[in-house]
Design a protein around this motif. Structure first.
Motif, PDB file in Angstrom:
ATOM      1  N   THR A 104       0.830  -1.200   0.058  1.00  0.00           N
ATOM      2  CA  THR A 104      -0.082   0.027  -0.113  1.00  0.00           C
ATOM      3  C   THR A 104       0.913   1.258  -0.097  1.00  0.00           C
ATOM      4  O   THR A 104       0.521   2.213  -0.586  1.00  0.00           O
ATOM      5  CB  THR A 104      -1.038   0.071   1.215  1.00  0.00           C
ATOM      6  N   THR A 119     -12.290  -5.666  -5.109  1.00  0.00           N
ATOM      7  CA  THR A 119     -13.424  -4.791  -4.648  1.00  0.00           C
ATOM      8  C   THR A 119     -14.297  -4.032  -5.596  1.00  0.00           C
ATOM      9  O   THR A 119     -15.271  -3.305  -5.312  1.00  0.00           O
ATOM     10  CB  THR A 119     -12.604  -3.518  -3.922  1.00  0.00           C
ATOM     11  N   ASN A 344      -8.755   1.589  -5.402  1.00  0.00           N
ATOM     12  CA  ASN A 344      -7.803   1.508  -4.072  1.00  0.00           C
ATOM     13  C   ASN A 344      -7.079   2.677  -3.728  1.00  0.00           C
ATOM     14  O   ASN A 344      -7.087   2.808  -2.635  1.00  0.00           O
ATOM     15  CB  ASN A 344      -7.346   0.295  -3.941  1.00  0.00           C
ATOM     16  N   VAL A 350      -5.269   6.650  -0.518  1.00  0.00           N
ATOM     17  CA  VAL A 350      -5.942   5.464  -0.569  1.00  0.00           C
ATOM     18  C   VAL A 350      -7.473   5.901  -0.603  1.00  0.00           C
ATOM     19  O   VAL A 350      -7.772   6.732  -0.101  1.00  0.00           O
ATOM     20  CB  VAL A 350      -5.647   4.783   0.895  1.00  0.00           C
ATOM     21  N   CYS A 352     -10.011   3.446  -0.774  1.00  0.00           N
ATOM     22  CA  CYS A 352     -10.865   2.339  -0.572  1.00  0.00           C
ATOM     23  C   CYS A 352     -10.927   2.343   1.107  1.00  0.00           C
ATOM     24  O   CYS A 352      -9.756   2.144   1.568  1.00  0.00           O
ATOM     25  CB  CYS A 352     -10.148   0.878  -0.852  1.00  0.00           C
ATOM     26  N   VAL A 355      -9.541  -0.076   3.161  1.00  0.00           N
ATOM     27  CA  VAL A 355      -7.843  -0.366   3.270  1.00  0.00           C
ATOM     28  C   VAL A 355      -7.343   0.769   3.922  1.00  0.00           C
ATOM     29  O   VAL A 355      -6.596   0.440   5.027  1.00  0.00           O
ATOM     30  CB  VAL A 355      -7.475  -0.372   2.018  1.00  0.00           C
TER      31      VAL A 355
END
Ligand code: NAD
Length: 363
Positions: A104, A119, A344, A350, A352, A355
């Protein structure tokens, strides 16, 4: 748009982001596709197959990342691939970011637009780009279980379908969703005596309608589950509680009371498994034995059949890949409320919620 397909580099990953047929569709829409040499070797697709479909073959992943605006893959990008991502890139692949801090952080740093297969949703709230892999795993679970039942593999020596005059194996499927229904299809097809347990009565009704009286359906209580498990030759664990670890429905005590040489196939092992005695295994050493019960707990079952898995995955991903190529990421995502949750990470943020919450990012 210029689209790049690097060869997958994760250990034992033989799938590929696009099949030659998908490349053909995409180039027919006027886009350019660059494929790394040998990217399709694991599914039996040669560089020549890709060239005939309109792709240009490049020698290295670096050349692919340099040439492409969108990268289409299967597995999450590995560290060396992440280092090649640039802000202008769209990345379309499985990401599974919530438990993966390092990935990430790298995707955020890259500035790229990263869209995760897992997702993307459909209008019923399902996960259409996970479905194909559940279908594959469900169907494999029964052939894997059948192999484990063979004496040489520690099994009781029962042939799943029996023969005229000899009873077939009893296959019990716990969880009648995508994995479960495909396990049922295979088990009935092989001639087994099949029972499914689920906690959702609508699921049981639908299965009953689909498979008719050949399938026994049982509401899943602790007592019913124990009775079925103790009588089974093969138990397929296929439960899912969305967003949670799999419940340990079959206890170690139940396992110890199962028939010697019976088999458990824990497909839900990727969510921790639904047998108390399960631990994740690999394709090179797929089974182990506890209390004379053979355990098959491979966490990436579709990897055993990369050719079928790649084609099944492409059937689901191609419409989205085409939308991205035809419209660009912004319009493709904003035009489709089911596609948008796939985003995402975007331009260093970020995007999402799950997450962001899991890893402590602003959302
Ligand atoms: P799904 O949501 O379609 O089905 C799950 C079913 O489990 C549902 O019908 C639900 O009602 C049922 N269920 C939940 N709790 C239950 C309980 N206590 N008793 C009985 N039934 C219960 O999910 P799916 O796509 O079929 O996936 C099942 C599992 O397989 C997931 O954990 C998924 O991640 C996993 N999976 C593993 C692999 C692998 O390679 N090992 C591959 C694909 C999917």
């Amino acid at each position: 748009m210029r689209i790049g397909v690097p060869k997958e580099i994760k250990n034992n990953e033989f799938r590929v982001g696009l099949t030659p047929d998908s490349v053909h569709e995409i180039t027919a829409h006027g886009h350019e596709v660059f494929v790394e040499t040998n990217a399709g070797a694991g599914i039996g697709a040669s560089d020549a197959n890709y060239e005939v479909s309109g792709a240009k073959i490049l020698a290295t992943a670096q050349e692919i990342f340099d040439a492409a605006e969108m990268i289409i893959k299967v597995k999450e990008p590995q560290a060396v691939e992440r280092a090649m991502l640039r802000p202008h890139h769209i990345l379309f692949t499985y990401l599974h970011l919530a438990p993966d801090e390092a990935q990430t952080a790298d995707l955020v740093k890259s500035g790229a637009t990263c869209i995760a297969y897992e997702t993307v949703v459909d209008s019923q709230g399902g996960l259409p780009l996970l479905v194909p892999m559940s279908q594959v795993a469900g169907r494999l679970s029964v052939t894997a279980g059948a192999k484990c039942l063979e004496k040489i593999n520690g099994g009781s020596g029962v042939l799943v379908g029996g023969v005229p005059g000899v009873e077939p194996a009893k296959v019990v499927v716990i969880g009648g969703g995508v994995v479960g229904s495909h396990a049922i299809t295979m088990a009935l097809g092989l001639g087994a005596d099949v029972t499914v347990l689920d906690r959702n009565t609508q699921v049981l009704s639908n299965l009953s309608q689909t498979f008719g009286s050949a399938l026994k359906t049982v509401y899943s209580t602790k007592a019913a589950l124990e009775k079925q498990v103790l009588a089974a030759d093969i138990v397929v664990g296929a439960v899912l509680v969305a967003g949670a670890a799999a419940p340990k429905l079959v206890t170690a005590e139940m396992i110890s009371k199962m028939k010697p040489g019976s088999v458990v196939v824990d497909v839900a092992i990727d969510q921790g498994g639904c047998f108390e005695t399960s631990k994740a295994t690999t394709h090179s050493e797929p089974t182990y034995i506890v209390d004379e019960v053979v355990h098959y707990c491979v966490a990436n079952m579709p990897g055993a059949v990369p050719r079928t898995s790649t084609y099944a995955l492409n059937n689901a991903t191609l419409p989205f890949a085409l939308a991205l190529a035809d419209k660009g990421a912004k319009k493709a995502l904003l035009d489709d409320a089911n596609f948008l949750p796939g985003l995402n990470v975007h331009q260093g943020k970020v995007t999402c919620e799950a997450v962001a919450t899991a890893l402590g990012y602003d959302y």
